[in-house]
Motif scaffolding. Structure first.
Motif, PDB file in Angstrom:
ATOM      1  N   LYS A   2     105.321  28.937  49.859  1.00 32.25           N
ATOM      2  CA  LYS A   2     106.096  29.415  48.721  1.00 32.25           C
ATOM      3  C   LYS A   2     106.914  28.238  48.184  1.00 32.25           C
ATOM      4  O   LYS A   2     107.478  27.471  48.975  1.00 32.25           O
ATOM      5  N   ILE A   4     110.079  27.301  45.743  1.00 31.97           N
ATOM      6  CA  ILE A   4     111.197  27.744  44.901  1.00 31.97           C
ATOM      7  C   ILE A   4     111.724  26.506  44.185  1.00 31.97           C
ATOM      8  O   ILE A   4     112.266  25.591  44.819  1.00 31.97           O
ATOM      9  N   LYS A   5     111.522  26.472  42.866  1.00 28.33           N
ATOM     10  CA  LYS A   5     112.001  25.328  42.085  1.00 28.33           C
ATOM     11  C   LYS A   5     113.387  25.651  41.577  1.00 28.33           C
ATOM     12  O   LYS A   5     113.609  26.700  40.965  1.00 28.33           O
ATOM     13  N   VAL A   6     114.336  24.764  41.842  1.00 26.41           N
ATOM     14  CA  VAL A   6     115.705  24.986  41.379  1.00 26.41           C
ATOM     15  C   VAL A   6     116.124  23.797  40.516  1.00 26.41           C
ATOM     16  O   VAL A   6     115.450  22.762  40.497  1.00 26.41           O
ATOM     17  N   LYS A  15     120.801  28.029  47.589  1.00 28.72           N
ATOM     18  CA  LYS A  15     119.637  28.855  47.931  1.00 28.72           C
ATOM     19  C   LYS A  15     119.340  28.762  49.438  1.00 28.72           C
ATOM     20  O   LYS A  15     119.127  29.771  50.112  1.00 28.72           O
ATOM     21  N   THR A 230     108.673  27.786  53.061  1.00 30.22           N
ATOM     22  CA  THR A 230     109.213  27.820  51.697  1.00 30.22           C
ATOM     23  C   THR A 230     109.793  26.455  51.355  1.00 30.22           C
ATOM     24  O   THR A 230     110.627  25.925  52.097  1.00 30.22           O
ATOM     25  N   ILE A 232     112.158  24.445  48.958  1.00 27.19           N
ATOM     26  CA  ILE A 232     113.230  24.633  47.974  1.00 27.19           C
ATOM     27  C   ILE A 232     113.488  23.249  47.381  1.00 27.19           C
ATOM     28  O   ILE A 232     114.059  22.366  48.045  1.00 27.19           O
TER      29      ILE A 232
END
Ligand SMILES: O=P(O)(O)OC[C@H]1O[C@](O)(CO)[C@@H](O)[C@@H]1O
Length: 241
Positions: A2, A4-6, A15, A230, A232
């Motif tokens: 997974k 998660i682009k921040v 996050k 994941t 991040i």
């Protein structure tokens, strides 16, 4: 996998802290795998903030750090034990007896490594592993190599890593040339993994890790085989995806 682009470092830290805090809330005797370096510092600050608001309890938590410089004692200000105490453990209600970091001062690194692996197993393996990534895609201190290292082991740090880490020391000469690092077995046995990356210096490593072949020359690429990982990553670190 997974992703998660921040937006930036701050959102990445928030996050990650939220995921770690949730893990502690859901399972109050979790075993956490922790990382050092500059990347998780913001996450640790957020965790301390959440703790101060009394939203999490660390009294039954166990932690294992990924690595420690060989030759440094925990009292040395450059050691990862010192870093962890300063940046997290001294600010939360964790029992320090339950925080484990390889002993950099051991005169028997092999025995120290084997005992570290045994202890991780005895504690039931890691529930949530937090990782940073080197610009050469190392995780822990697992440097690019011809094969993936399995157990905890003594590592010869490569020149790129020594240079990158010299920013924490007075001079290049002071940077230890060896470290004791968890190998891929403990990392891959973690039930859940989060990898944090921020900044343009990590963009190439992130691209190779996520999009490239699974090869020991790109140590983090092994994470493609993990069932619950994941990433991040901020906009800059994600810019080559
Ligand atoms: O977060 P930084 O300082 O960029 O370091 C990258 C990685 O190198 C290390 O410092 C070496 O293990 C890790 O702790 C970290 O994940």
């Amino acid at each position: 996998m997974k992703i998660i682009k921040v937006k930036d470092y701050e959102s990445m830290s928030k996050k990650a802290a939220f995921i770690l805090a949730s893990q502690v809330n859901i399972k109050d005797d979790s075993v956490l795998g922790l990382a050092t370096g500059s990347t998780p510092l913001g996450m640790y600050k957020e965790i301390i903030q959440i703790y101060k608001e009394r939203l999490i309890d660390f009294s039954n938590i166990t932690t294992f750090n990924l690595d420690e410089y060989y030759g440094l004692s925990g009292k040395d200000h450059q050691s990862y034990r010192y870093y962890m105490n300063q940046n997290l453990f001294d600010h939360i209600n964790i029992d320090k007896q339950n925080t484990f970091i390889p002993n950099g001062k051991t005169d028997n690194p092999e025995l120290e490594s084997n005992n570290y692996d045994k202890l991780v197993e005895e504690k039931g393996n890691i529930d949530l592993q937090v990782l940073g990534i080197g610009s050469n895609a190392h995780i822990g201190f697992n440097e690019p190599d011809e094969k993936f290292a399995s157990g905890t082991h003594l590592v010869d740090l490569n020149e790129e890593t020594i240079k990158a880490n010299s920013r924490f020391f007075n001079s290049l000469d002071e940077v230890p040339k060896k470290a004791i690092s968890m190998g891929m077995r403990n990392i891959m046995r973690a039930k859940k993994i989060i990898l944090l990356a921020s900044g343009i210096d990590k963009a190439e490593a992130i691209k190779n890790t996520i999009k490239g072949d699974i090869i020991p020359e790109v140590p983090a690429s092994i994470l493609q085989l993990h069932p619950d990982v994941t990433f991040i990553i901020d906009e800059e670190a994600a810019s080559k995806l």
